[in-house]
Scaffold this active site. Structure first.
Site, PDB file in Angstrom:
ATOM      1  N   ARG A  46      98.252   9.025  70.935  1.00 44.15           N
ATOM      2  CA  ARG A  46      98.990   9.920  71.848  1.00 44.15           C
ATOM      3  C   ARG A  46     100.397  10.119  71.310  1.00 44.15           C
ATOM      4  NH1 ARG A  46     101.525   7.612  75.721  1.00 44.15           N
ATOM      5  NH2 ARG A  46      99.818   6.300  76.416  1.00 44.15           N
ATOM      6  N   TYR A  98     102.597  36.328  80.546  1.00 48.36           N
ATOM      7  CA  TYR A  98     101.245  35.790  80.754  1.00 48.36           C
ATOM      8  C   TYR A  98     101.124  35.245  82.181  1.00 48.36           C
ATOM      9  CZ  TYR A  98      97.243  32.714  80.528  1.00 48.36           C
ATOM     10  OH  TYR A  98      96.062  32.082  80.809  1.00 48.36           O
ATOM     11  N   ASP A 172     108.596  32.745  73.859  1.00 50.50           N
ATOM     12  CA  ASP A 172     107.155  32.612  73.662  1.00 50.50           C
ATOM     13  C   ASP A 172     106.783  33.672  72.613  1.00 50.50           C
ATOM     14  OD1 ASP A 172     104.381  32.877  73.741  1.00 50.50           O
ATOM     15  OD2 ASP A 172     104.250  32.381  75.867  1.00 50.50           O
ATOM     16  N   LYS A 197      95.826  31.569  69.900  1.00 50.36           N
ATOM     17  CA  LYS A 197      95.804  32.995  69.586  1.00 50.36           C
ATOM     18  C   LYS A 197      95.898  33.217  68.076  1.00 50.36           C
ATOM     19  CE  LYS A 197      95.440  33.349  73.987  1.00 50.36           C
ATOM     20  NZ  LYS A 197      96.090  32.296  74.644  1.00 50.36           N
TER      21      LYS A 197
HETATM   22  O1  P1T Z   1      95.809  29.560  76.966  1.00 44.10           O
HETATM   23  P1  P1T Z   1      96.905  28.676  76.422  1.00 44.10           P
HETATM   24  O2  P1T Z   1      96.692  28.222  75.031  1.00 44.10           O
HETATM   25  O3  P1T Z   1      97.271  27.578  77.360  1.00 44.10           O
HETATM   26  O4  P1T Z   1      98.201  29.617  76.283  1.00 44.10           O
HETATM   27  C1  P1T Z   1      98.838  30.201  77.375  1.00 44.10           C
HETATM   28  C2  P1T Z   1      99.588  31.433  76.939  1.00 44.10           C
HETATM   29  C3  P1T Z   1     100.944  31.345  76.702  1.00 44.10           C
HETATM   30  N1  P1T Z   1     101.668  32.414  76.312  1.00 44.10           N
HETATM   31  C4  P1T Z   1     101.083  33.609  76.134  1.00 44.10           C
HETATM   32  C5  P1T Z   1     101.914  34.775  75.714  1.00 44.10           C
HETATM   33  C6  P1T Z   1      99.712  33.771  76.344  1.00 44.10           C
HETATM   34  O5  P1T Z   1      99.175  34.981  76.144  1.00 44.10           O
HETATM   35  C7  P1T Z   1      98.943  32.653  76.764  1.00 44.10           C
HETATM   36  C8  P1T Z   1      97.483  32.755  77.031  1.00 44.10           C
HETATM   37  N2  P1T Z   1      97.032  34.064  77.192  1.00 44.10           N
HETATM   38  C9  P1T Z   1      95.744  34.444  77.452  1.00 44.10           C
HETATM   39  C10 P1T Z   1      94.737  33.569  77.605  1.00 44.10           C
HETATM   40  C11 P1T Z   1      95.518  35.892  77.545  1.00 44.10           C
HETATM   41  O6  P1T Z   1      94.364  36.360  77.476  1.00 44.10           O
HETATM   42  O7  P1T Z   1      96.517  36.612  77.690  1.00 44.10           O
END
Ligand code: P1T
Length: 385
Positions: A46, A98, A172, A197
């Site tokens: 961890r 998001y 972000d 992503k």
């Molecule tokens: O899904 P996760 O890895 O926890 O990430 C969250 C997140 C954070 N910031 C942005 C700009 C994002 O687009 C996302 C996750 N977005 C999607 C799942 C989506 O389809 O837009």
């Protein structure tokens, strides 16, 4: 070292134990110590794991930074960064973001005594007007999800400079990826990614990362990574690292394809509006040229007619899968109001422009002629308005 060389080499020296050229998946939770406290720098996974550490070095280098901390998801990375705040602190947040980030802020962190003001941060006057004496953080998502608005990172850094107390500027950078946008070089303090992503790039692993050059901020994030424990397992770290090696190649193709798709949609009679920072019709196209070195792979557009028509269109596509998420090699389509942004109340959503006719494309790296054929066929056969 330039970008792709870093992606392939930083943190990825031959394995000291075996000479393995590729960083191994260190699938271990713990490490044998020679005596209490006498170990090779690794004590418990961890806290630290060699595969995760390699990923953290790789991703930090891609943002031009010294410190990077990997998390089990983008949301876990975001939550760790928000630990820079304490009860009573306030943050200014972009109003188009998001839906899950909005949900974390409004339904989890507000209960801990933090407050958030959502403004259209593409308007710097609105950002300045939202600042309060207790403002400690600016949360920028640019390009925004799903409307692809651009926020002037250096402009927000300038506003932060006018404040008596130092507030942290967080970006972000998920939509642009470090290949097209380098927020730390523009004065931001922290960069967050959903590595699920573009960085992972193959829709096969969920992850997040928080990156900074500020040692005091890094210490807080590192402390929370260990204390709260939202870390990725070694296999997920390894997959993410493998994906990131080809980030530059993929981003170039995503952007090339997205540009062609955006121009095609803008010319089409069934489409009332296209959002893509690379189009001269985009309200912040000039800022996009200044702030980004490419316009990315995301395109949003409004199909004329009711929500049912947008959903019917999405169902008629073959190569664009109807799915949440983005940034993988395959093309995806999403209906933000019902999917990714469903956690934002309807009035709020509509006020921000996330209407029922809005569709969001994550343009993949397939042959673009096939993508255009797919879109043409679906537009020709969609139920009449
Ligand atoms: O899904 P996760 O890895 O926890 O990430 C969250 C997140 C954070 N910031 C942005 C700009 C994002 O687009 C996302 C996750 N977005 C999607 C799942 C989506 O389809 O837009």
């Amino acid at each position: 070292m330039k970008f792709s060389t870093k992606a392939i080499h930083v943190g990825q020296e031959a394995d000291p134990a075996t000479g393995a050229t590729i960083v191994p998946v260190y699938q271990t939770s713990t490490y044998t110590q020679d005596a209490v406290g006498e170990h090779k720098g690794f004590d418990y996974s961890r806290t630290i794991n060699p595969t995760r550490l390699a990923l953290e070095k790789q991703l930090a280098s891609l943002e031009g930074a010294e410190f990077g901390y990997a998390f089990a998801s983008g949301m876990a990375a975001t939550a760790a960064v928000l630990n820079l705040l304490s009860a009573g602190d306030h943050a200014v947040v972009t109003d188009d973001l998001y839906g899950g980030t909005y949900r974390l802020f409004s339904r989890v962190l507000e209960r801990y005594g933090l407050s958030f003001t959502y403004v259209d941060m593409s308007d710097l006057a609105a950002v300045r007007a939202a600042v309060r004496p207790n403002t400690k953080l600016f949360w920028i998502e640019t390009p925004t999800n799903p409307l692809l608005k651009l926020i002037d990172i250096a402009g927000v850094v300038g506003i932060r400079g006018e404040l008596a107390t130092k507030a942290t500027v967080v970006v972000d950078n998920t939509f642009a990826s470090p290949y097209f946008q380098q927020p730390l070089a523009l004065g931001a303090d922290v960069v967050v990614h959903s590595t699920t992503k573009y960085i992972g790039g193959h829709s096969d692993v969920v992850g997040g990362v928080a990156i900074t050059n500020d040692r005091a901020i890094a210490d807080v994030i590192k402390f929370h990574q260990n204390a709260v424990g939202g870390v990725p397992g070694p296999h997920d770290a390894w997959l993410t690292m493998r994906g990131a090696k080809t980030l530059a190649l993929r981003m170039r193709q995503h952007a090339e394809n997205a540009h062609v798709v955006a121009e095609f949609l803008e010319r089409h009679d069934e489409v009332s509006r296209v959002y893509y920072p690379g189009l001269p019709s985009h309200p912040q196209h000039e800022l996009a040229k200044r702030q980004m070195s490419g316009y990315g792979g995301m395109v949003s557009f409004v199909l004329k007619g009711a929500q049912s028509r947008a959903l019917d269109f999405a169902n008629r596509l073959s190569y664009f899968s109807l799915a949440e998420s983005l940034g993988g090699v395959e093309s995806l389509i999403c209906h933000p109001a019902r999917m990714t942004h469903g956690s934002i109340p309807k009035e709020d959503r509509e006020r921000r422009g996330v209407t029922d006719g809005l569709l969001r494309l994550s343009v993949g790296i397939e042959d673009v002629e096939d993508l255009l054929d797919d879109l043409s066929r679906a537009l020709a056969s969609v139920v009449p308005a």
